[in-house]
Write an enzyme that holds these catalytic residues in place. Structure first.
Site, short mmCIF file in Angstrom:
data_model
loop_
_atom_site.label_atom_id
_atom_site.label_comp_id
_atom_site.label_asym_id
_atom_site.label_seq_id
_atom_site.Cartn_x
_atom_site.Cartn_y
_atom_site.Cartn_z
N TRP A 21 0.81 -1.24 -0.12
CA TRP A 21 -0.04 0.09 0.05
C TRP A 21 0.74 1.21 0.09
CZ3 TRP A 21 -2.00 3.23 4.60
CH2 TRP A 21 -2.89 4.17 4.02
N GLN A 27 4.70 5.54 -4.71
CA GLN A 27 5.68 6.28 -3.78
C GLN A 27 6.92 6.01 -4.39
OE1 GLN A 27 5.49 5.67 0.29
NE2 GLN A 27 6.77 7.58 0.70
N ASP A 49 0.91 -8.89 0.87
CA ASP A 49 -0.17 -8.39 0.62
C ASP A 49 -0.62 -7.22 -0.37
OD1 ASP A 49 -3.00 -8.08 2.03
OD2 ASP A 49 -2.40 -5.97 2.39
N TYR A 54 -4.89 -0.70 -4.77
CA TYR A 54 -3.28 0.02 -4.41
C TYR A 54 -2.78 0.55 -5.75
CZ TYR A 54 -3.88 -2.36 0.33
OH TYR A 54 -4.28 -2.70 1.36
N LEU A 212 2.28 0.53 12.39
CA LEU A 212 3.05 1.69 13.06
C LEU A 212 2.36 3.05 12.75
CD1 LEU A 212 6.49 0.94 12.13
CD2 LEU A 212 5.53 0.66 14.23
N ARG A 230 5.29 9.48 4.10
CA ARG A 230 3.96 9.21 3.62
C ARG A 230 3.01 10.12 3.53
NH1 ARG A 230 0.89 3.81 5.60
NH2 ARG A 230 2.56 2.81 4.25
N GLU A 299 15.06 -2.65 9.67
CA GLU A 299 14.86 -2.28 10.96
C GLU A 299 13.58 -2.91 11.78
OE1 GLU A 299 14.41 1.65 12.01
OE2 GLU A 299 14.31 1.43 14.23
P1 NDP Z 1 2.91 1.12 8.99
O1 NDP Z 1 1.66 1.56 9.77
O2 NDP Z 1 3.85 0.23 9.51
O3 NDP Z 1 3.41 2.28 7.97
C1 NDP Z 1 4.38 1.75 7.01
C2 NDP Z 1 5.11 3.23 6.74
O4 NDP Z 1 5.74 3.97 7.74
C3 NDP Z 1 6.28 2.97 5.87
O5 NDP Z 1 5.79 3.11 4.40
C4 NDP Z 1 6.88 4.24 6.21
O6 NDP Z 1 6.40 5.15 5.43
C5 NDP Z 1 6.86 4.41 7.44
N1 NDP Z 1 8.03 3.35 8.37
C6 NDP Z 1 7.87 2.05 8.52
N2 NDP Z 1 8.94 1.59 9.20
C7 NDP Z 1 9.73 2.89 9.46
C8 NDP Z 1 10.72 3.06 10.07
N3 NDP Z 1 11.51 1.97 10.68
N4 NDP Z 1 11.49 4.24 10.31
C9 NDP Z 1 10.66 5.29 9.78
N5 NDP Z 1 9.80 5.14 8.89
C10 NDP Z 1 9.12 3.97 8.83
O7 NDP Z 1 2.04 0.17 7.70
P2 NDP Z 1 1.22 0.25 6.52
O8 NDP Z 1 0.17 1.46 6.82
O9 NDP Z 1 2.09 0.49 5.26
O10 NDP Z 1 0.33 -0.88 6.47
C11 NDP Z 1 1.06 -2.09 6.13
C12 NDP Z 1 0.14 -2.78 5.13
O11 NDP Z 1 -1.08 -3.20 5.55
C13 NDP Z 1 0.06 -2.36 3.70
O12 NDP Z 1 1.12 -2.26 2.89
C14 NDP Z 1 -1.07 -2.90 3.12
O13 NDP Z 1 -0.58 -4.15 2.48
C15 NDP Z 1 -1.85 -3.33 4.34
N6 NDP Z 1 -3.05 -2.41 4.69
C16 NDP Z 1 -4.30 -2.60 4.60
C17 NDP Z 1 -5.30 -1.95 4.72
C18 NDP Z 1 -6.80 -2.47 4.67
O14 NDP Z 1 -7.72 -1.65 4.75
N7 NDP Z 1 -6.81 -3.80 4.68
C19 NDP Z 1 -5.16 -0.44 4.95
C20 NDP Z 1 -3.84 0.10 5.04
C21 NDP Z 1 -2.78 -1.01 5.05
P3 NDP Z 1 7.37 6.59 4.77
O15 NDP Z 1 8.83 6.28 4.88
O16 NDP Z 1 6.68 7.03 3.48
O17 NDP Z 1 7.27 7.50 6.18
#
Ligand code: NDP
Length: 327
Positions: A21, A27, A49, A54, A212, A230, A299
């Protein structure tokens, strides 16, 4: 890697998984996507996933191309898609959970992902305009046709899930094996309270999203919105506005340094703590990680080493910070 059964099914899913996602097809560039997927697979992650919505289908195209070239045996990984939101426009029948859209969305996902079957196919949201029996029967038929192995829901209420289980039992249909709910130190009620009877009665698995809170639980938003994050990504204005307009956001952000201090006590980092905390819940089958850079994924994978360190006493300290601000 740790593997857990997904709900009451025989499917073994890695406790950490990886999702597309915002990142894939949007991105990040395709070479970064490739590096991320390979890093995940090499660490033992076996579930990737995805969803029709997406990047309007592009995330599945990018993932499919990487899977195709990877040389990985199809039996060594699980790949999902989700239907409901549609992927291009919003004409009638191109969204929702009708038999028509579920069949067409499944076929389109198989083409984009370049696979013969989906391991998991989700109803991405409940659809109040379609009878639940129609949806259950369509999912059952896709399974009977071999196009889908297991089905699940995402963000269905406990009442809707109970109804789906009742109908599947009454009509001898394959029932869902998993929910995909949001769950994190900032978002707890549905998983911990509302779904309690569903876990008890049906042993439903969970594939957790946004562990997170889209990055809030990394601390990166405590001093504003970083340019390469993001919440500043083009097309994500709705999420930024949602986060900024949430009256609880300031209180949540105020807890972040407190969580970070506890992480430091354990000699670890805040993102690892946030992910490991989710894994401690016995009803969590897998936590789906999101990452825009391979370093983030590396990480966050370190969360696995932390599970044992989160003692009941330590969990209570986390609870004391989390519960007053969590949804
Ligand atoms: P998170 O809440 O973990 O957010 C991930 C984002 O946080 C990354 O893309 C990055 O964004 C930032 N990040 C992650 N780790 C770190 C780190 N160590 N240090 C700094 N920034 C970090 O998870 P997602 O929201 O991405 O959700 C995970 C998955 O769940 C999605 O990919 C999707 O497959 C699924 N999903 C399903 C949904 C549903 O309705 N069923 C809805 C949402 C997600 P950045 O670098 O851009 O700041």
């Amino acid at each position: 890697m740790i593997y857990r059964n997904l709900g009451r099914s025989g499917l073994q899913i890695s406790a950490l998984s990886f999702g597309a996602w915002v990142t894939f097809g949007k991105q990040i560039g395709d070479p970064v996507a490739k590096k991320l997927l390979h890093t995940a697979y090499d660490a033992g992650i076996n579930f990737f996933d995805n969803a029709e919505v997406y990047a309007a289908g592009q995330a599945e195209i990018v993932m499919g191309a990487i899977l195709k070239k990877s040389g990985w045996r199809r039996s060594s990984y699980l790949v999902s898609s989700k239907a409901y939101f549609g992927c291009e426009d919003e004409k009638p029948n191109q969204t929702g959970l009708s038999r028509k859209h579920l069949f067409e969305a499944c076929h389109a996902a198989l083409t984009r992902l370049q696979v013969d079957y989906l391991d998991l196919f989700y109803c991405h949201r409940p659809d109040p305009t379609t009878p639940i029996l129609e949806t259950c029967r369509a999912m059952h038929d896709l399974i009977a046709q071999g196009k889908v192995l297991y089905w699940g829901t995402s963000e269905w209420s406990a009442v809707q899930l109970q109804e789906a289980f009742r109908l599947c039992a009454a009509h001898n249909l394959h029932a869902p094996i998993t929910e995909q709910p949001q769950y994190s130190l900032f978002h707890r009620t549905r998983v911990e309270k509302e779904y309690a009877p569903i876990f008890r009665d049906h042993g439903l698995g969970t594939t957790i999203w946004s562990p997170l809170a889209s990055g809030l639980l990394t601390g990166k938003y405590n001093a504003g919105i970083p340019k390469d994050s993001r919440l500043s990504a083009p097309g994500m204005e709705w999420l930024r506005d949602m986060v900024l307009n949430d009256p609880k956001t300031p209180a949540k952000l105020a807890t972040v340094p407190k969580f970070a201090a506890l992480a430091e006590e354990l000699g670890t980092t805040l993102p690892r703590l946030g992910v490991a905390w989710c894994l401690k819940n016995p009803h969590v089958s897998t936590v789906i990680l999101g990452a825009s850079r391979p370093e983030q994924l590396t990480e966050n994978l370190g969360a696995l080493d932390l599970i044992e360190k989160l003692t009941p006493a330590f969990m209570k300290r986390l609870d004391a910070i989390s519960k007053p601000v969590a949804d």
